[in-house]
Design a protein around this motif. Structure first.
Motif, PDB file in Angstrom:
ATOM      1  N   ILE A 117       0.849  -1.196   0.000  1.00  0.00           N
ATOM      2  CA  ILE A 117       0.000   0.000   0.000  1.00  0.00           C
ATOM      3  C   ILE A 117       0.882   1.243   0.000  1.00  0.00           C
ATOM      4  N   ILE A 118       0.532   2.210  -0.842  1.00  0.00           N
ATOM      5  CA  ILE A 118       1.154   3.530  -0.823  1.00  0.00           C
ATOM      6  C   ILE A 118       0.085   4.532  -0.407  1.00  0.00           C
ATOM      7  N   LEU A 119       0.343   5.261   0.665  1.00  0.00           N
ATOM      8  CA  LEU A 119      -0.613   6.224   1.202  1.00  0.00           C
ATOM      9  C   LEU A 119      -0.061   7.634   1.046  1.00  0.00           C
ATOM     10  N   LEU A 120      -0.778   8.473   0.296  1.00  0.00           N
ATOM     11  CA  LEU A 120      -0.438   9.889   0.241  1.00  0.00           C
ATOM     12  C   LEU A 120      -1.082  10.527   1.465  1.00  0.00           C
ATOM     13  N   GLY A 121      -0.289  10.717   2.499  1.00  0.00           N
ATOM     14  CA  GLY A 121      -0.822  11.083   3.802  1.00  0.00           C
ATOM     15  C   GLY A 121      -1.231  12.533   3.914  1.00  0.00           C
ATOM     16  N   THR A 122      -2.269  12.776   4.708  1.00  0.00           N
ATOM     17  CA  THR A 122      -2.685  14.143   5.046  1.00  0.00           C
ATOM     18  C   THR A 122      -2.655  14.300   6.564  1.00  0.00           C
ATOM     19  N   ILE A 123      -3.735  13.905   7.220  1.00  0.00           N
ATOM     20  CA  ILE A 123      -3.796  13.981   8.678  1.00  0.00           C
ATOM     21  C   ILE A 123      -3.627  12.567   9.231  1.00  0.00           C
ATOM     22  N   LEU A 124      -2.450  12.290   9.785  1.00  0.00           N
ATOM     23  CA  LEU A 124      -2.167  10.953  10.300  1.00  0.00           C
ATOM     24  C   LEU A 124      -2.395  10.940  11.807  1.00  0.00           C
ATOM     25  N   THR A 125      -3.380  10.191  12.232  1.00  0.00           N
ATOM     26  CA  THR A 125      -3.819  10.148  13.621  1.00  0.00           C
ATOM     27  C   THR A 125      -3.240   8.926  14.331  1.00  0.00           C
ATOM     28  N   PRO A 126      -3.406   8.839  15.655  1.00  0.00           N
ATOM     29  CA  PRO A 126      -3.014   7.609  16.363  1.00  0.00           C
ATOM     30  C   PRO A 126      -3.693   6.370  15.787  1.00  0.00           C
ATOM     31  N   ALA A 127      -4.913   6.527  15.275  1.00  0.00           N
ATOM     32  CA  ALA A 127      -5.614   5.390  14.664  1.00  0.00           C
ATOM     33  C   ALA A 127      -4.883   4.919  13.400  1.00  0.00           C
ATOM     34  N   HIS A 128      -4.331   5.870  12.635  1.00  0.00           N
ATOM     35  CA  HIS A 128      -3.531   5.509  11.462  1.00  0.00           C
ATOM     36  C   HIS A 128      -2.310   4.698  11.892  1.00  0.00           C
TER      37      HIS A 128
END
Length: 326
Positions: A117-128
């Motif tokens: 998986i490649i994720l173009l991250g924005t808001i990365l939370t503890p859940a992420h």
């Protein structure tokens, strides 16, 4: 047409055909014979059967925050080039800037036979963080700096410093800022902080009313520019966190016959196609988006090939594009 029939026509064993289809060792004579039969018959192996045999799908899940973005399209193009060269296919998921959907797509991809998986991250939370660390497939995050997965990111802070220094050097002292939520570390927090630190370094005060926040869309620039000018009538320039936001600001300024750059300067980040097409052309920052996608895909494929590969963190540079809007 099946493997046994291909083998009979080529004068080889079914096992030889299987090795050919899976890039195993074969003599050049047998390889040429099988290739000839496949070419003449137009045989295409079943992807489902190959998956069952090899446990390989050659599929990569790519999660993006939006489709209508020059920068994201460049990143995706870089990813696509590397994957296609290596025989992989890309499954693209668009979250439409809905952060919670990133988690949904990560779960969906991880449960549906993608190899990475490649994720173009924005808001990365503890859940992420919790979810990404629990995955059995490798992940690479693009656009954000993290310490728990491989990542490729841009030097957002120094890029903002460089752009602010350039505006100040051009004589702009009273500068406003239009950004996005600071929950987005790269675009929201670091670009804003680079601007504020540079203003402080030069002894230039930035009032709270000179900073506005909104979405990643043009509406942010269009709606916040009149608020900036209302609250700061002596404003000399506006620094926008993205080119898209800058386009919205330019739209408002043009509609209200406020001349750029004579009455107010403006600049952004991204160096999208519109930056050079506009009149005057937009002063901006060029990030290496294509290279970000390429490098991210290469790191992911390396992790697929060697699961014990340590995580990598790569920071890319930038270039100031000094156009006519300041």
């Amino acid at each position: 047409m099946n493997i046994s029939q291909i083998a009979k026509l080529a004068g080889v064993s079914p096992a030889a055909v299987s090795r050919y289809l899976n890039n195993g060792y074969l003599s050049e004579e047998k390889r040429a014979a099988i290739a000839r039969v496949i070419r003449e018959t137009g045989y295409t192996p079943s992807s489902q059967a190959q998956t069952l045999r090899t446990k390989r799908t050659k599929l990569i899940g790519v999660i993006i925050p939006k489709i209508d973005s020059d920068s994201i399209s460049q990143v995706v193009a870089g990813i696509s080039q590397v994957l296609s060269e290596q025989g992989y296919q890309m499954l693209l998921a668009n979250t439409a800037n809905q952060n919670s959907r990133e988690l949904d797509y990560i779960n969906t991809f991880s449960q549906n036979m993608v190899e990475g998986i490649i994720l173009l991250g924005t808001i990365l939370t503890p859940a992420h963080k919790k979810l990404l660390k629990s995955l059995k497939v490798p992940v690479v995050v693009l656009g954000q700096s993290i310490d728990y997965e491989s990542c490729i990111y841009h030097d957002d802070y120094q890029a903002s410093v460089g752009l602010a220094e350039y505006m100040i050097g051009k004589g702009c002292k009273k500068i406003g800022y239009i950004g996005v939520t600071e929950k987005d570390k790269a675009v929201g927090k670091l670009r804003k902080q680079g601007f504020l630190d540079t203003m402080t370094k030069h002894g230039l005060k930035v009032c709270e009313s000179a900073i506005k926040t909104g979405s990643f869309y043009m509406e942010n620039g269009y709606e916040n520019t009149p608020l900036l000018l209302r609250d700061n009538p002596d404003l000399e320039a506006i620094l926008c966190a993205t080119d898209t936001i800058a386009l919205g600001a330019i739209k408002y300024l043009n509609q209200n016959r406020i001349r750029i750059p004579e009455e107010i300067g403006i600049c952004g980040f991204g160096n999208g196609r519109a930056a050079s097409i506009l009149t005057p052309s937009l002063t901006t920052v060029h990030f290496y988006y294509w290279e970000c996608g390429e490098e991210g895909a290469k790191i992911l494929l390396e992790k697929i090939a060697s699961p014990d590969t340590p995580n990598k963190s790569v920071k890319l540079g930038f270039e100031l594009v000094k156009n006519e809007s300041v």
